[in-house]
Design an enzyme around this catalytic site. Structure first.
Site, mmCIF file in Angstrom:
data_model
loop_
_atom_site.group_PDB
_atom_site.id
_atom_site.type_symbol
_atom_site.label_atom_id
_atom_site.label_comp_id
_atom_site.label_asym_id
_atom_site.label_seq_id
_atom_site.Cartn_x
_atom_site.Cartn_y
_atom_site.Cartn_z
ATOM 1 N N HIS A 203 0.822 -1.208 0.000
ATOM 2 C CA HIS A 203 0.000 0.000 0.000
ATOM 3 C C HIS A 203 0.852 1.252 0.000
ATOM 4 O O HIS A 203 1.985 1.252 0.487
ATOM 5 C CB HIS A 203 -0.930 0.003 1.213
ATOM 6 C CG HIS A 203 -1.970 -1.064 1.139
ATOM 7 N ND1 HIS A 203 -3.078 -0.952 0.339
ATOM 8 C CD2 HIS A 203 -2.066 -2.276 1.738
ATOM 9 C CE1 HIS A 203 -3.821 -2.048 0.461
ATOM 10 N NE2 HIS A 203 -3.218 -2.873 1.303
ATOM 11 N N LYS B 285 -11.107 -1.606 2.475
ATOM 12 C CA LYS B 285 -10.584 -0.828 1.357
ATOM 13 C C LYS B 285 -11.348 -1.171 0.075
ATOM 14 O O LYS B 285 -11.108 -0.612 -0.967
ATOM 15 C CB LYS B 285 -9.096 -1.099 1.179
ATOM 16 C CG LYS B 285 -8.283 -0.656 2.384
ATOM 17 C CD LYS B 285 -6.788 -0.783 2.112
ATOM 18 C CE LYS B 285 -5.963 -0.195 3.251
ATOM 19 N NZ LYS B 285 -5.676 -1.160 4.316
ATOM 20 N N ILE C 135 -2.720 -7.478 13.279
ATOM 21 C CA ILE C 135 -1.965 -7.083 12.085
ATOM 22 C C ILE C 135 -2.747 -7.487 10.837
ATOM 23 O O ILE C 135 -2.494 -8.512 10.214
ATOM 24 C CB ILE C 135 -0.550 -7.713 12.065
ATOM 25 C CG1 ILE C 135 0.154 -7.517 13.413
ATOM 26 C CG2 ILE C 135 0.280 -7.116 10.930
ATOM 27 C CD1 ILE C 135 0.428 -6.095 13.794
ATOM 28 N N CYS D 206 5.352 -28.608 -14.304
ATOM 29 C CA CYS D 206 4.080 -27.889 -14.378
ATOM 30 C C CYS D 206 4.032 -27.171 -15.708
ATOM 31 O O CYS D 206 4.772 -26.221 -15.938
ATOM 32 C CB CYS D 206 3.966 -26.891 -13.231
ATOM 33 S SG CYS D 206 2.664 -25.669 -13.440
#
Lengths: 484, 118, 421
Positions: free
Chosen positions: A53, A254, A340, A405
């Site tokens: 952020h 947000k 947190i 993969c």
């Protein structure tokens, strides 16, 4: 049994605990990192959206906003040292009305007060120039170029690897169930009967920080899980944006974001829903509709056909809506690192610094090591290389030439490296290497990875798990005894 | 006795009504001759082709596919499967080799359906 | 780094790749087959059940036997070079227009193949949980049916003890029987549609034989379990397509198999700029099965998902013959569009030509006995055909003789529409 004795025990190997353990590995200390799951980052962190952020969402007076800004600025250094993928793609907030533009102005003011670098308000034209895929009905918005993206689990893996390289001892599958304090030391016991001693304890227990706190007879508080569902969309998605796109925030959240991931896939989400069960990571069809309608309001070309998978994560929310990082007033030498949630990932480097200072304040002697090495080599990958580079790599180790993969082009060598570094669950390997994270979702690589885990780690096939515990992949091998 | 069956001889999947008396079996609802044959056989002695895999000796997690050469009476399916999961074969093997000859005197052989080198 | 020049590169060594390679090599051209596994055969190798080859060999074979026959042909053919354990990662183009296929191989490092033509024959992948968005948790024990088939039939791993199968596709049905035959309990097959999506004969042999319930008009509305699957919630769908939550019931199980469709594996092709058809999820192709990218062809399940391998072989063989025409310099000049009409999900190829016969494959959207197929060119009827039985799980093949085009004005743009009533 002789118990290991440590100066500091960090409980919880998510972003906070991992960053703290790594920070402490700089000093002449015996440090341990304790994780209840089979692998690190398997708790709150693995389902994080991966946004770094910019620092305009929170009020200047909060600890959140202070650590967010500090943390954000530390990511270049961390990336250089730890070699995890990180891109400062920038964040846009898209407003669709006059009222929303008013909120954008408030966010801008908040950003300025928080010292967010280069933040600006954009009119419609400027915003559409920055992000042509935005709905053309957009009124304008906010642009914060310092926002960025990472993969949270790879960041945690790197932090832990670096910490371990500098002497931190990791215990996984170590769920703390008992703690006692005597003679200036805590004795910490796990559900499986292992125990260790530590002089200082850091509670970075995420969703379970409240339970850990009461086990250590420290402060009583409550962590409220807040669920967020996310949807992962394929590479080259039609709606793939240049920036992280936020709506104008409402209340606690947000909002639902559109996120271009560092690996070229796209994520939309999360939702925000208060729940009771700390293990409830179920997804619902209602939220699928909700997330897509919100995301498509911002970027209309997003398509449901491009969904690869969905998942849900839980944020460890607390009353007061700020981080709770402090020296315990009740338990000795016990530091709380709780509540947190967002922007915890962004703040994590600064949280580590802050906790280090608290430890110092609480009497822990910090002397830097001479031989501290902050650098990691970074995992070698074969994808995205020129033919010449790939050829060199395969000639050096032929296992790079065996693609395990096919969706994400992950080689046997990369899977082997993950296994050798201790990631022996299917999810651990997936998060470490991306094998199984692509379009087929393991349809073509599961059997190859099972064989590799079996060969390299010596775990028998019916004991290999998705993410530890009883999450075994297969039940048994063929036998006449099963025929009744 | 009357039984309702769906014919599996072709994709049309006719719904058959098969009736049996002491001396004869009649089939109704079939659109072709094959339906009649299927109905009668299913009533008298239902059989199926069985396919499975057999362990390769000294190779961990490695199996070779097999099948019955012809349809096997249903009641022999489980005993055959038990037998197959007990067996181990040595490489190399060749597609078409007989693995079990005349299983339990049914006259049915089990064949290996893939060649594999050592 | 190895650089190899061939006339054609075939990506994928399964049923489509082998048939295409054989057909190209027959005309004397050098072909390279790129195969990521350590053996040719592809998905056929895990399809150990019988029912293959009725058209191609006029006898009923198992998947491995069908593969073996082609493998033996391929190994004998000296024009075909096989590259096993080699993965194609990229298709690019040289300045002179030839294609370059970039591959990784454990044995050789990077091999760059340059060729006039590339055939996409890499098959398809399975739709998975993410694609159908089932609500609930994400425990271990959820497999696509094909993955479970692979684990069981090649590695000998039993996925679980109590299984619920979502979707009634043929692989799911075949797996219901296969799992029963290894001692696993199959508790039910849940199908969202009012009819099974697999073949009737598989319903009979794989479900009815073992009294496995088939829940038509039902969905799995939620998956439960934290570590491993513990149960599913099954919910009926009402006639107007709504979920009837009140009539939900639960089944305790430890494993879920998904048999909810296949999708052509097009990642490599997309990156090479190949245009994708949303009806098939495979590429758009012209009458010669060439994609929107010059020199890149497609066949088999990479083009569209077939229900029987015999059709794959036929299509791939034909694709091979178009490829050798192409290598010789032949190009499709004038072609008409092919579009799906009423009750058709898709039709391929997307174009037709008037100077030769055309083989079209289409997939209906309805179940019907005694249906009729209509073909119109520029809205004028040219052909009508009776079909005894149609259903979405069965592809319809249509042969258009070139006589059909006799009265078509060659200089006009024309569109061919196929519909079913």
């Amino acid at each position: 049994m002789k118990e290991d004795c440590f100066d500091v025990a960090v409980i919880g190997a998510g972003v906070s605990g991992a960053a703290i353990a790594r920070k402490l590995s700089l000093y002449r200390l015996k440090v341990t990192l304790i994780e209840k799951c089979e692998d690190v980052s398997f708790g709150v962190s693995k389902a994080n959206s991966g946004i770094i952020h910019a620092g305009f969402h929170h009020k200047p007076a909060t600890l959140k906003s202070r650590l967010e800004i500090e943390g954000n600025l530390m990511f270049e250094k961390f990336q250089q040292e730890l070699q995890f993928p990180f891109k400062r793609v920038g964040i846009l907030v898209a407003a669709f009305s006059y009222e929303e533009m008013k909120t954008v102005e408030k966010l801008y003011q908040q950003g300025i007060e928080n010292n967010v670098p280069l933040i600006e308000i954009c009119n419609r034209e400027r915003l559409l120039e920055l992000e042509p895929k935005l709905n053309s009905d957009v009124s304008g918005g906010l642009y914060a170029p310092t926002g960025g993206i990472i993969e949270p689990y790879r960041y945690v893996f790197a932090l832990v690897e670096s910490a371990m390289k500098n002497g931190v001892k990791l215990f996984t599958d170590f769920k703390v169930i008992r703690a006692g304090y005597s003679g200036g030391q805590y004795t910490i016991t796990s559900a499986k009967g292992r125990s260790l001693k530590a002089k200082y304890v850091i509670n970075a227990g995420g969703l379970y920080a409240d339970e850990i706190s009461s086990l250590f007879k420290a402060e009583k508080y409550k962590i409220f899980p807040r669920k967020g569902e996310e949807y992962l969309l394929e590479r080259n998605s039609s709606g793939f944006p240049n920036h992280v796109i936020f709506p104008v925030p409402i209340k606690n959240s947000k909002g639902t974001l559109v996120i271009p991931t560092v690996e070229g896939t796209m994520m939309i989400g999360p939702t925000a829903e208060e729940i009771k069960d700390k293990e409830d990571v179920a997804t619902t069809p209602e939220n699928l509709e909700k997330v897509f309608s919100l995301a498509m309001k911002m970027i209309p070309s997003i398509s449901k056909r491009e969904i690869i998978t969905s998942f849900a994560g839980l944020r460890p929310a607390m009353e007061g809506n700020d981080f709770y990082i402090d020296i315990s007033k009740k338990a000795s030498h016990f530091i709380q690192v709780a509540g947190i949630q967002s922007p915890g990932l962004t703040a994590s480097p600064a949280i580590a610094e802050y906790v280090k200072d608290l430890l110092k304040k609480d009497g822990l002697k910090l002397v830097e090591k001479r031989d501290y090495d902050p650098f990691l080599k970074g995992a070698m990958v074969v994808r995205g290389r020129t033919p010449e580079e790939a050829d060199k790599l395969i000639k050096k180790d032929s296992a790079y030439g065996n693609i395990v993969c096919r969706c994400e082009n992950v080689s046997e060598a990369e899977v082997t490296e993950a296994i050798e570094k201790g990631h022996t669950t299917m999810d651990g390997i997936k998060f470490y290497t991306r094998a199984g994270m692509g379009k087929c979702q393991g349809g073509f690589c599961t059997y190859k990875i099972l064989h590799l885990i079996n060969q390299k780690a010596g775990i028998s096939i019916n004991k290999i798990t998705k993410r530890g515990g009883r999450s075994t992949i297969v039940y048994d091998t063929l036998s006449d005894k099963n025929i009744k | 006795m009357e039984k309702k069956l769906i014919c599996i001889s072709c994709p049309v999947g006719c719904h058959l009504i098969v009736a049996s008396t002491r001396d004869r079996i009649t089939v109704k609802g079939n659109q072709c001759k094959r339906g009649e044959i299927y109905g009668k056989e299913e009533m008298l002695s239902p059989k199926r082709i069985v396919t499975a895999v057999v362990k390769i000796r000294k190779k961990e997690y490695c199996y070779i596919p097999v099948k019955t050469e012809k349809p096997l009476l249903k009641k022999y399916i489980k005993p055959l499967l038990k037998e197959l999961y007990r067996l181990e074969v040595d490489l190399p093997v060749k597609c078409g080799t007989v693995l079990i000859k005349n299983f339990e005197n049914t006259g049915i052989n089990v064949l290996i359906t893939r060649s594999m080198k050592n | 780094m190895l650089e190899k020049k061939v006339n054609a590169v075939v990506i994928g060594g399964g049923s489509a790749g082998m048939a295409a390679a054989l057909s190209i090599a027959e005309k004397g051209y050098q072909v390279a087959i790129i195969e990521r596994e350590d053996t040719l055969g592809g998905i056929l190798l895990q399809c150990i059940h019988n029912g293959f080859g009725l058209q191609e060999f006029k006898q009923e074979l198992t998947g491995p036997e069908y593969a073996q026959r082609f493998e033996d042909f391929v190994h004998k053919n000296r024009k075909i070079n096989i590259f096993l354990e080699t993965t194609a990662v990229d298709i690019t183009q040289n300045d002179n227009g030839t294609r370059v296929v970039n591959t990784y191989s454990k044995k050789h490092g990077v091999i760059l193949f340059s060729a006039d033509a590339v055939v996409l024959a890499m098959g398809c992948r399975e739709r998975n949980r993410g694609n159908i968005a089932i609500a609930g948790t994400r425990p271990a024990g959820i497999f696509t049916a094909g993955l479970a088939q692979r684990l069981l039939n090649i590695d000998g791993f039993i996925p679980g003890k109590k299984v619920v199968i979502i979707g009634s596709g043929d692989i799911g049905l075949i797996m219901a029987r296969r799992l029963t035959w290894v001692g696993t309990e199959v508790l039910g097959v849940v199908e969202i549609q009012p009819f099974p999506s697999g073949l009737t004969r598989n319903i009979v042999q794989c479900l009815n034989d073992f009294s496995i319930p088939l829940y038509l008009n039902h969905v799995v509305s939620r998956i439960y379990g934290k570590e491993r699957v513990t149960k599913v919630r099954i919910t009926p769908i009402t006639q107007d397509g709504k979920i009837d939550e009140k009539k939900s019931f639960q089944i305790a199980c430890d494993t879920i198999l998904l048999s909810v469709g296949l999708i052509p594996d097009m990642e490599l092709a997309k990156n090479a700029g190949v245009r994708i058809n949303h009806d098939t999820n495979g590429p758009y192709v012209n009458a010669d099965l060439m994609t929107s990218q010059e020199g890149i062809f497609a066949c088999g399940n990479a083009l569209h998902v077939h229900d029987i391998v015999d059709y794959v072989t036929e299509e791939a063989r034909r694709c091979g013959s178009y490829v050798h025409d192409y290598i010789q310099g032949g190009r499709v000049k004038k072609q008409g569009n092919v579009i799906p009409g009423a009750n058709i999900k898709y039709i391929l190829p997307n174009h037709y030509v008037t100077h030769r016969n055309n083989r079209l494959y289409c997939r209906p959207m309805i179940v019907k006995n005694n249906a009729e197929l209509f073909i119109k060119i520029n809205k004028k009827f040219v052909l009508q055909k009776k079909l005894r039985h149609i259903q979405p799980s069965e592809m319809i093949s249509i042969d258009l003789e070139k006589d059909v085009f006799k009265n078509i004005q060659k200089d006009q743009n024309h569109t061919l529409e196929v519909s079913i009533r």
